[in-house]
Every structure is written in structure tokens, then in C-alpha cells.
Scaffold this active site. Structure first.
Site, short mmCIF file in Angstrom:
data_model
loop_
_atom_site.label_atom_id
_atom_site.label_comp_id
_atom_site.label_asym_id
_atom_site.label_seq_id
_atom_site.Cartn_x
_atom_site.Cartn_y
_atom_site.Cartn_z
N GLY A 21 0.78 -1.23 0.00
CA GLY A 21 0.00 0.00 0.00
C GLY A 21 0.82 1.28 0.00
N HIS A 56 9.63 6.61 3.56
CA HIS A 56 9.11 7.27 4.76
C HIS A 56 8.73 6.22 5.78
CE1 HIS A 56 5.77 6.63 1.94
NE2 HIS A 56 5.00 6.43 3.00
P1 5GP Z 1 2.10 5.37 2.37
O1 5GP Z 1 0.67 5.15 1.93
O2 5GP Z 1 2.99 5.59 1.17
O3 5GP Z 1 2.62 4.37 3.31
O4 5GP Z 1 2.08 6.72 3.20
C1 5GP Z 1 1.99 7.98 2.63
C2 5GP Z 1 1.46 8.90 3.67
O5 5GP Z 1 1.72 10.24 3.26
C3 5GP Z 1 -0.05 8.80 3.90
O6 5GP Z 1 -0.29 8.47 5.26
C4 5GP Z 1 -0.57 10.18 3.52
O7 5GP Z 1 -1.62 10.60 4.36
C5 5GP Z 1 0.66 11.06 3.66
N1 5GP Z 1 0.71 12.20 2.77
C6 5GP Z 1 0.47 12.21 1.42
N2 5GP Z 1 0.65 13.43 0.91
C7 5GP Z 1 1.03 14.23 1.96
C8 5GP Z 1 1.37 15.62 2.07
O8 5GP Z 1 1.37 16.37 1.11
N3 5GP Z 1 1.70 16.08 3.32
C9 5GP Z 1 1.72 15.26 4.40
N4 5GP Z 1 2.08 15.81 5.57
N5 5GP Z 1 1.40 13.95 4.33
C10 5GP Z 1 1.06 13.44 3.13
#
Ligand code: 5GP
Ligand code: ZN
Length: 112
Positions: free
Chosen positions: A91, A98
């Protein structure tokens, strides 16, 4: 490269900074899944955990030091979770490495 987290790391996109140094930045997730939900990223663009190797792994150790520091500062004494989603089936939605630091509630396992 059009990477939203590179733009956050460079300051081009403003965010709520929780911690920053020359190698990493930590900021609040815009869609928090827990009372504390901080993202910790290397400033260097690394696409995911799948790209970690002996030449770039030091920043991952540093991120874990920062995670422990933030957890202490946020008072997450009952516990917390650190997660990195890697690739499609996990996901991963942002393709810049990150780590989610989440706390302030109970968590299920392996999901929730
Ligand atoms: P992943 O789904 O890749 O594990 O996590 C990506 C995370 O980045 C998600 O929890 C999403 O809410 C967060 N996210 C996406 N775009 C932004 C943004 O522009 N700013 C911040 N602070 N968080 C973001
Ligand atoms: Zn990036």
C-alpha cells in the site's frame, strides 16, 4: 522529479515540522491514523525500503534514532508503532522512503 516529499524536504511545500536536521525531516501526516502520526523521511530521495543498501542505510539508523526521540518527546510511554510500506501490495502511495511513527492509541496486528 515530481516528488511531493522532496518538495516537503526542500521547504517548497510547507508542512508541520516535528523535527529537522541536515539528513532527515519529520512532519505530521495530513491524514492521521492515530493521535500521533508523524512521517520521518530522508531528505535524499530514496524510493522505498527496496532501495536500501550498504551505501545509504546509515540514514535509516538515524531515522530510528529520531523516531525514538520523537516518541519520548510526544510522551508515547505506553508504546508506539513504526511502519514503512514498501511497494504496491503493502500500500505504498508516496514513492519517497518514509516511516510512519504512530502512537496514542492501541493497535491491532498485523493491521489496524
Ligand atoms: P504510504 O501510503 O505511502 O505508506 O504513506 C503515505 C502517507 O503520506 C499517507 O499516510 C498520507 O496521508 C501522507 N501524505 C500524502 N501526501 C502528503 C502531504 O502532502 N503532506 C503530508 N504531511 N502527508 C502526506
Ligand atoms: Zn523524493
Amino acid at each position: 522529479m515530481d516528488c511531493i516529499f522532496c518538495k516537503i524536504a526542500s521547504g517548497e511545500i510547507p508542512t508541520t515540522v516535528v523535527y529537522e536536521d541536515d539528513k532527515v525531516i519529520a512532519f505530521n501526516d495530513t491524514d492521521p491514523q492515530a493521535p500521533v502520526h508523524v512521517l520521518i523521511i530522508p531528505k535524499e530521495h530514496i524510493a522505498s525500503m527496496a532501495e536500501i543498501n550498504e551505501s545509504n542505510s546509515a540514514v535509516v539508523a538515524h531515522i530510528f534514532e529520531v523516531a525514538a526521540l520523537i516518541a519520548r518527546e510526544k510522551g508515547l510511554d505506553n508504546g508506539f508503532r513504526v511502519v514503512s510500506n514498501c511497494g504496491e501490495s503493502a500500500g505504498q502511495s508516496v514513492h519517497h522512503l518514509h516511516f510512519h511513527l504512530m502512537g496514542g492509541r492501541d493497535f491491532g496486528w498485523p493491521a489496524g
